[in-house]
Write a protein that holds these residues in place. Structure first.
Motif, PDB file in Angstrom:
ATOM      1  N   VAL A 233       0.838  -1.196   0.000  1.00 27.47           N
ATOM      2  CA  VAL A 233       0.000   0.000   0.000  1.00 27.47           C
ATOM      3  C   VAL A 233       0.874   1.247   0.000  1.00 27.47           C
ATOM      4  N   ASP A 234       0.258   2.356  -0.438  1.00 27.13           N
ATOM      5  CA  ASP A 234       0.899   3.655  -0.380  1.00 27.13           C
ATOM      6  C   ASP A 234       0.360   4.371   0.838  1.00 27.13           C
ATOM      7  N   MET A 235       1.268   4.951   1.579  1.00 30.17           N
ATOM      8  CA  MET A 235       0.836   5.637   2.796  1.00 30.17           C
ATOM      9  C   MET A 235       1.216   7.101   2.669  1.00 30.17           C
TER      10      MET A 235
ATOM     11  N   PHE B  27      -7.214  -1.007  -1.978  1.00 26.48           N
ATOM     12  CA  PHE B  27      -7.554  -1.406  -3.345  1.00 26.48           C
ATOM     13  C   PHE B  27      -6.865  -0.533  -4.384  1.00 26.48           C
ATOM     14  N   GLY B  28      -6.033   0.358  -3.940  1.00 26.12           N
ATOM     15  CA  GLY B  28      -5.303   1.172  -4.906  1.00 26.12           C
ATOM     16  C   GLY B  28      -6.200   2.058  -5.728  1.00 26.12           C
ATOM     17  N   GLU B  29      -7.254   2.586  -5.138  1.00 19.95           N
ATOM     18  CA  GLU B  29      -8.189   3.389  -5.928  1.00 19.95           C
ATOM     19  C   GLU B  29      -7.580   4.698  -6.348  1.00 19.95           C
ATOM     20  N   CYS B  30      -6.679   5.204  -5.597  1.00 13.90           N
ATOM     21  CA  CYS B  30      -6.093   6.504  -5.932  1.00 13.90           C
ATOM     22  C   CYS B  30      -4.662   6.350  -6.398  1.00 13.90           C
ATOM     23  N   LYS B  31      -4.304   5.177  -6.815  1.00 11.02           N
ATOM     24  CA  LYS B  31      -2.919   4.941  -7.200  1.00 11.02           C
ATOM     25  C   LYS B  31      -2.529   5.779  -8.406  1.00 11.02           C
ATOM     26  N   ALA B  32      -3.474   5.960  -9.307  1.00 11.42           N
ATOM     27  CA  ALA B  32      -3.158   6.716 -10.518  1.00 11.42           C
ATOM     28  C   ALA B  32      -2.790   8.153 -10.177  1.00 11.42           C
ATOM     29  N   PHE B  33      -3.542   8.735  -9.267  1.00  7.05           N
ATOM     30  CA  PHE B  33      -3.267  10.118  -8.872  1.00  7.05           C
ATOM     31  C   PHE B  33      -1.931  10.206  -8.162  1.00  7.05           C
ATOM     32  N   SER B  45      12.278  18.102  -9.884  1.00  5.44           N
ATOM     33  CA  SER B  45      13.327  17.913  -8.865  1.00  5.44           C
ATOM     34  C   SER B  45      12.776  18.102  -7.451  1.00  5.44           C
ATOM     35  N   PHE B  46      11.669  17.472  -7.230  1.00  9.39           N
ATOM     36  CA  PHE B  46      11.092  17.362  -5.891  1.00  9.39           C
ATOM     37  C   PHE B  46      10.746  18.703  -5.254  1.00  9.39           C
ATOM     38  N   ASP B  47      10.307  19.602  -6.089  1.00  6.31           N
ATOM     39  CA  ASP B  47       9.865  20.882  -5.562  1.00  6.31           C
ATOM     40  C   ASP B  47       8.363  20.801  -5.312  1.00  6.31           C
ATOM     41  N   ASN B  48       7.984  20.867  -4.099  1.00  8.11           N
ATOM     42  CA  ASN B  48       6.574  20.673  -3.762  1.00  8.11           C
ATOM     43  C   ASN B  48       5.690  21.772  -4.326  1.00  8.11           C
ATOM     44  N   SER B  49       6.214  22.986  -4.394  1.00  2.85           N
ATOM     45  CA  SER B  49       5.373  24.102  -4.835  1.00  2.85           C
ATOM     46  C   SER B  49       4.832  23.871  -6.234  1.00  2.85           C
ATOM     47  N   LYS B  50       5.562  23.116  -7.039  1.00  2.00           N
ATOM     48  CA  LYS B  50       5.136  22.961  -8.422  1.00  2.00           C
ATOM     49  C   LYS B  50       4.134  21.829  -8.596  1.00  2.00           C
ATOM     50  N   CYS B  51       3.953  21.057  -7.592  1.00  2.00           N
ATOM     51  CA  CYS B  51       3.092  19.893  -7.765  1.00  2.00           C
ATOM     52  C   CYS B  51       1.868  19.946  -6.864  1.00  2.00           C
ATOM     53  N   ARG B  52       1.491  21.125  -6.504  1.00  2.00           N
ATOM     54  CA  ARG B  52       0.383  21.223  -5.554  1.00  2.00           C
ATOM     55  C   ARG B  52      -0.921  20.810  -6.198  1.00  2.00           C
ATOM     56  N   LEU B  53      -1.036  21.054  -7.462  1.00  2.00           N
ATOM     57  CA  LEU B  53      -2.283  20.678  -8.131  1.00  2.00           C
ATOM     58  C   LEU B  53      -2.471  19.174  -8.080  1.00  2.00           C
ATOM     59  N   GLN B  54      -1.397  18.462  -8.336  1.00  2.00           N
ATOM     60  CA  GLN B  54      -1.506  17.002  -8.306  1.00  2.00           C
ATOM     61  C   GLN B  54      -1.809  16.512  -6.899  1.00  2.00           C
ATOM     62  N   SER B  55      -1.237  17.158  -5.912  1.00  2.00           N
ATOM     63  CA  SER B  55      -1.539  16.703  -4.547  1.00  2.00           C
ATOM     64  C   SER B  55      -2.991  16.999  -4.215  1.00  2.00           C
ATOM     65  N   LYS B  56      -3.495  18.113  -4.729  1.00  2.00           N
ATOM     66  CA  LYS B  56      -4.911  18.419  -4.508  1.00  2.00           C
ATOM     67  C   LYS B  56      -5.779  17.359  -5.167  1.00  2.00           C
ATOM     68  N   ASP B  57      -5.396  16.944  -6.384  1.00  2.00           N
ATOM     69  CA  ASP B  57      -6.171  15.909  -7.072  1.00  2.00           C
ATOM     70  C   ASP B  57      -6.151  14.610  -6.278  1.00  2.00           C
ATOM     71  N   TYR B  58      -5.001  14.284  -5.752  1.00  2.00           N
ATOM     72  CA  TYR B  58      -4.912  13.039  -4.986  1.00  2.00           C
ATOM     73  C   TYR B  58      -5.838  13.084  -3.771  1.00  2.00           C
ATOM     74  N   LEU B  59      -5.818  14.206  -3.077  1.00  2.00           N
ATOM     75  CA  LEU B  59      -6.657  14.289  -1.881  1.00  2.00           C
ATOM     76  C   LEU B  59      -8.133  14.271  -2.249  1.00  2.00           C
ATOM     77  N   GLU B  60      -8.454  14.874  -3.360  1.00  2.00           N
ATOM     78  CA  GLU B  60      -9.856  14.826  -3.784  1.00  2.00           C
ATOM     79  C   GLU B  60     -10.271  13.405  -4.122  1.00  2.00           C
ATOM     80  N   CYS B  61      -9.374  12.660  -4.734  1.00  2.00           N
ATOM     81  CA  CYS B  61      -9.678  11.258  -5.025  1.00  2.00           C
ATOM     82  C   CYS B  61      -9.936  10.500  -3.741  1.00  2.00           C
TER      83      CYS B  61
END
Lengths: 278, 97
Positions: A233-235, B27-33, B45-61
């Motif tokens: 799992v991913d945590m 069940f890996g429902e949000c694995k794609a996000f 290069s692991f800059d969080n500021s640039k990937c906030r949209l994707q993190s928002k999508d993941y949390l919404e999923c």
């Protein structure tokens, strides 16, 4: 206390020149007599008439104040009575001093009891010892603004207890965040055994001082997580660094924060102590 | 917890997370996000500021799949990228919000 008064009476009434010993004074009157009406029996010896009903009467009928004892200081017997009066005085002073010392002792005990909640308040106010700084509220997440100039590298570390067989590792070694901005990070756990394993984790932040600014909105720690056999799992960890991090002079040289998670196996009847100062 | 060998020097006191623990995504429902987010991180290069949209999508999923308590996005710190008609997307991405 009665003794000097009676002595004074005795010696004054029996005259200055008469070297009557103090002891004979007392002996002539029984204690009971003296106790009941202190001045009465003495005055009766002088030939006063009429019963005296109270000490007040005796006091009022006394003619003159008794002469000062120091006038009689020549006589050996009077020196002794003077010494006894002095001893009385010392005894009284000793008692006062002892009372003060006892009061100070009780005060010290009281202060040591009061110190426990007071110290707790002090620690919370100053954040000493890594205690959570009071006033950390969840509403600030909505209102905080990121401090874009201060980039902080957050590195991730994953550990597992020796007897725990999960494969537990972070999915990114580091992330660059700024204070005031929420960030997401992932760990991955895999259960290679054939039995479901329940794990529970705790975390650690290094440097310790920065730990008070590291706020987790949601994570996977402190609750039992169950992994079925051969399951992976991913945590996620959703966190932010308090914008006040930038204002703290002690944090001026901190550029890297390390977040370290450790997984333990959860056994029956064994609970990981949930954090909290209580 | 912290090893208790340090008397009178600062110890670390872990704090419980504000909103509790994430339930596991068995069940890996949000694995794609998550994969999109990780890819974004590696590219930037692991800059969080640039990937906030994707993190928002993941949390919404997660919220959609009952893996997270539903929260308004401001409370999660996404106030600046909340309104997103697609015209604002490139703007927020480029400004590094």
């Amino acid at each position: 206390m009665l003794l000097p008064a009676i002595l004074r009476e005795c010696c004054s009434k029996h005259g200055l020149q008469v070297a009557t010993s103090a002891r004979s004074c007392i002996r002539t009157h029984s204690w009971r007599e003296l106790h009941s009406i202190p001045g009465a029996s003495l005055l009766r010896r002088e030939g006063r008439s009429g019963p005296l009903h109270s000490f007040t009467d005796a006091f009022l009928l006394r003619r003159a104040p008794p002469p000062r004892l120091h006038l009689q200081s020549r006589g050996a017997k009077t020196r002794k009575s003077h010494k006894q009066a002095q001893e009385e005085d010392w005894r009284r002073r000793n008692k006062t001093v002892l009372t003060y010392i006892a009061a100070a002792g009780v005060g010290m005990i009281g202060i040591s009891y009061a110190a426990v909640p007071l110290y707790r308040l002090y620690c919370q106010a100053t954040g000493l010892g890594g205690t959570a700084v009071a006033g950390h509220d969840t509403e600030q997440v909505a209102n905080m603004t990121p401090v874009k100039e201060r980039v902080i590298k957050v590195t991730f570390n994953a550990d597992v207890h020796a007897s725990m067989q999960w494969n537990f590792r972070p999915q990114q070694t580091e992330i660059y965040v700024v204070p005031g901005e929420t960030a997401l990070a992932f760990y991955r756990a895999f259960n290679p055994t054939d039995k479901p394993v329940i794990g529970i984790s705790t975390y650690n932040v290094v440097p310790f001082d920065a730990g008070q600014y590291f706020n987790k909105i949601q994570c996977f720690c402190f609750e039992e997580q169950r992994l079925n056999p051969k399951e992976e799992v991913d945590m996620p960890v959703f966190f932010y660094i308090d914008p006040e991090f930038d204002l703290d002079p002690r944090m001026a040289r901190v550029d890297t924060i390390t977040l370290s998670y450790t997984f333990f196996e959860a056994k029956e009847g064994q609970t990981l102590p949930v954090p909290g100062y209580s | 917890m912290s090893t208790a060998m340090n008397f009178s020097s600062k110890t670390f006191r872990p704090r419980a997370p504000d909103k509790g623990a994430f339930p596991l995504d068995h069940f890996g429902e949000c694995k794609a996000f998550k994969d999109t987010f990780m890819h974004c991180l590696r590219v930037n290069s692991f800059d969080n500021s640039k990937c906030r949209l994707q993190s928002k999508d993941y949390l919404e999923c997660r919220m959609d799949n009952q893996l997270m308590a539903r929260e308004p996005l401001e409370k999660l710190g996404f106030k600046d990228i909340m309104d997103e008609p697609s015209s604002e997307k490139p703007e927020s991405k480029s400004s590094g919000q």
